[in-house]
Design an enzyme around this catalytic site. Structure first.
Site, PDB file in Angstrom:
ATOM      1  N   SER A  58     -77.195  -1.910  24.433  1.00  0.00           N
ATOM      2  CA  SER A  58     -76.295  -2.415  25.457  1.00  0.00           C
ATOM      3  C   SER A  58     -74.888  -2.587  24.902  1.00  0.00           C
ATOM      4  CB  SER A  58     -76.792  -3.771  25.972  1.00  0.00           C
ATOM      5  OG  SER A  58     -75.779  -4.372  26.756  1.00  0.00           O
ATOM      6  N   ARG A  64     -72.714  -4.121  26.466  1.00  0.00           N
ATOM      7  CA  ARG A  64     -72.300  -5.496  26.795  1.00  0.00           C
ATOM      8  C   ARG A  64     -72.554  -6.382  25.575  1.00  0.00           C
ATOM      9  NH1 ARG A  64     -75.230  -8.079  31.732  1.00  0.00           N
ATOM     10  NH2 ARG A  64     -73.409  -9.440  31.693  1.00  0.00           N
ATOM     11  N   ARG A 108     -85.685  20.950  31.814  1.00  0.00           N
ATOM     12  CA  ARG A 108     -84.571  20.849  30.872  1.00  0.00           C
ATOM     13  C   ARG A 108     -84.557  21.961  29.824  1.00  0.00           C
ATOM     14  NH1 ARG A 108     -81.285  17.909  34.055  1.00  0.00           N
ATOM     15  NH2 ARG A 108     -82.353  16.051  34.802  1.00  0.00           N
TER      16      ARG A 108
END
Lengths: 227, 227, 227, 227
Positions: free
Chosen positions: D96, D98, D192
């Site tokens: 993260s 953050r 993919r």
């Protein structure tokens, strides 16, 4: 009603009269949870891992628990599997009665499990033994024996298996392999260990909790703390 | 075996001897698919939408089809619901036999459906009627009538519903509301319209395909082109 | 920061400086929840539906809430969409920057949103405005303007779109259609309305809660009671 | 562009300029697939397992492949992770921004990868090197260096991390743990590894296919046969 089979030295609990649940395979451990939470491959085990895991569980940081996986083998009555299969985040491989004839195994409750219908909770039974428990037990046994007699006769005379099985009772034992991650297993256990859950699935939940405890003891301890 | 109930003027098909499937609600249409694909709120319907939808389906651009939703009401034998519930991307709300006594309704195959076990495909039945179809039909009917007799007696004398139901046969009718998006419905239909699928679920698949066709005719046409 | 666009007479809230969330479509209502819970097609609305819905929500009977569906159109900064897409039970159709050039729109926080890093919670910011908020705002704006200048130049001289977009900032606005059922929307809202959630996604959560309230007021009231 | 890191003796492939994919953990093997298909715990490996696995894969009997699980550690540009996260049956734990400042690492394409925009397929690039590849490479590098300069400055002067990160480019490297079962991994790889997939995610798909091949060689051989 359930006990670890130490003779076989395998991770297996006998459940109900003919059922069992076995831990077939697993991936990860408490350390996988803390590493997933820290996104760190070689983080060593730390003393505070227990605290971290408890924090994650309490604060609903659920994804680290998805890094731990289990595969169980389960033999259970069909009405138990019906409840189980409503949990859609598991992977299931169940025996097909279209493909193979089912053996004559069905669940007959033990006497102390034959109680009375609850009136306070419309979906539950009480814990008080029914005065006619013995007679009820015999009726259930006879009805199922009769159903299997017809089933075998139908198979014998060439009825398609996929049609013949339609007369089998809901307490017929079936058999599955089931995989799940720890987050979704905890979700299952929270619902199925609950006193409102039917006894016949609760014993499977209890056995699974015991089977996974040695693999991720910190997570299981944290989970028990939330019950 | 199945027909649109025009008297009721509702979107309902009768299926098997006591079953049905009803379109309860839906969201979206062909236009929702092309708008989702174009990520454009007010794109008008265009002539080339049919071509776009066909391109999306053929090239496995599946997410635009997830924008269209359906809710069905289904009454079907439990062995059919057991196959249905293996599709884990649906939402299910099924009647609980812990909560309510089930009515004495069970599936007895029509004579022309009582064929013989296939030997070339271990899970299928043939299309050739069994010489003893009539006797088989009677045996199935009698076995289920007997199971329901025991069930009602158990309920009558106060056996908990959650235990009494364990004697009921797998062809007992149950009842559910089931929601799904168009992508996952097509996936279901592709498997369950297949000739290897059991007849008793195929008829539900056929009815659902007819029910959704007026809502998204371009998508259904494209889907049929891939069968 | 957000307000219902009454001029357009559409169900749309403006969010952040260039974002919005619009209710494109929905299926079901409070009545769908009680009917799904009762597995009863024509159950009329009843006075006790509010009590039933509250009971279901409190006791985690989640499947009836899955019968209500919504499709939203969302324009939001990519770092917001990144958080959003971690919710895996939604259906997403997002604009592809491989396919189309993105317009030069990026999120610059309002002055009162430019606060300081929290030290008590490592992932949060405080509510106290940063003394240099004005300068920070300008730096963010200029950096993004410069990134878009390079992006446009790269596109202009024939760089493939799928490579050129790699210089775009995480606050670039993107655009998606997103469908979800009410159970999973409540789960999203519970997490994203929380004070620990980042402000920039919280405002989308607040707007969605207001958009669905007229559709299922009893369920929204019950949900608010659990916050 | 990618190679097994033999010095570290770990299951890791370097991918792109600063990325990698590592096999952190796995559960099961080819034998798990055949045992799940046979619902048989102690079925021994058999010669015909390869044939069975090929049959299951070709006939879309997908659930036995769900019994095999993998956890990968992935370091990749954010625009690659954005494509990855659209696969909703994986479990993700991502770093993260953050919570932690991101290191100044971003993806700059190698010269031979800087080709031209395809005109026949609107979302693809050609395989022909762009005449100005060198200049483009430098522009991308400089734009990202500038973005990271602003990012670090913002962090340095106390801007909240969750806001500062909004100026970072989409080619910033992020870091995740990702778990998946073999069925859903094959689905990912099929999409993919396709020539229409962007090169920058294709190289991760190729590395994963090589990483799992020693674990379930029969399944991988069957999968390659369907490409």
């Amino acid at each position: 009603m359930s006990g670890l089979d130490t003779q076989l030295k395998v991770e297996l609990y006998h459940v109900l009269d003919h059922g069992f649940v076995r831990l077939v395979d697993s991936m990860g451990s408490d350390l996988s949870i803390s590493r997933a939470a820290r996104v760190s491959y070689d983080a060593p085990p730390r003393e505070e891992d227990g605290k971290l895991i408890k924090y994650l569980l309490t604060n609903k940081h659920t994804t680290p628990f998805e890094a731990v996986k289990f595969t169980f083998e389960v033999k259970a009555p069909i009405f138990v599997l019906r409840q189980w299969h409503r949990h859609r985040m598991w992977n299931y491989n169940e025996l097909s009665a279209r493909y193979r004839e089912l053996p004559a195994e069905y669940y007959v409750p033990a006497l102390d499990q034959i109680t009375t219908q609850s009136t306070s909770n419309k979906q539950m039974r009480t814990t008080e033994q029914h005065p006619e428990a013995n007679a009820i037990r015999k009726e259930i046994d006879m009805a199922c024996r009769e159903a299997f007699r017809v089933y075998k006769m139908l198979i014998f005379c060439g009825t398609p298996r996929e049609l013949a099985r339609s007369v089998l009772p809901l307490n017929t034992y079936s058999h599955m392999f089931a995989s799940v991650d720890l987050h979704n297993l905890f979700h299952f256990l929270r619902l199925r260990l609950h006193e409102h859950a039917q006894y016949e699935i609760r014993v499977y939940a209890e056995a699974m909790l015991k089977l996974i405890e040695p693999i991720c003891p910190l997570a299981v301890a944290a989970f028990k703390g939330t019950l």
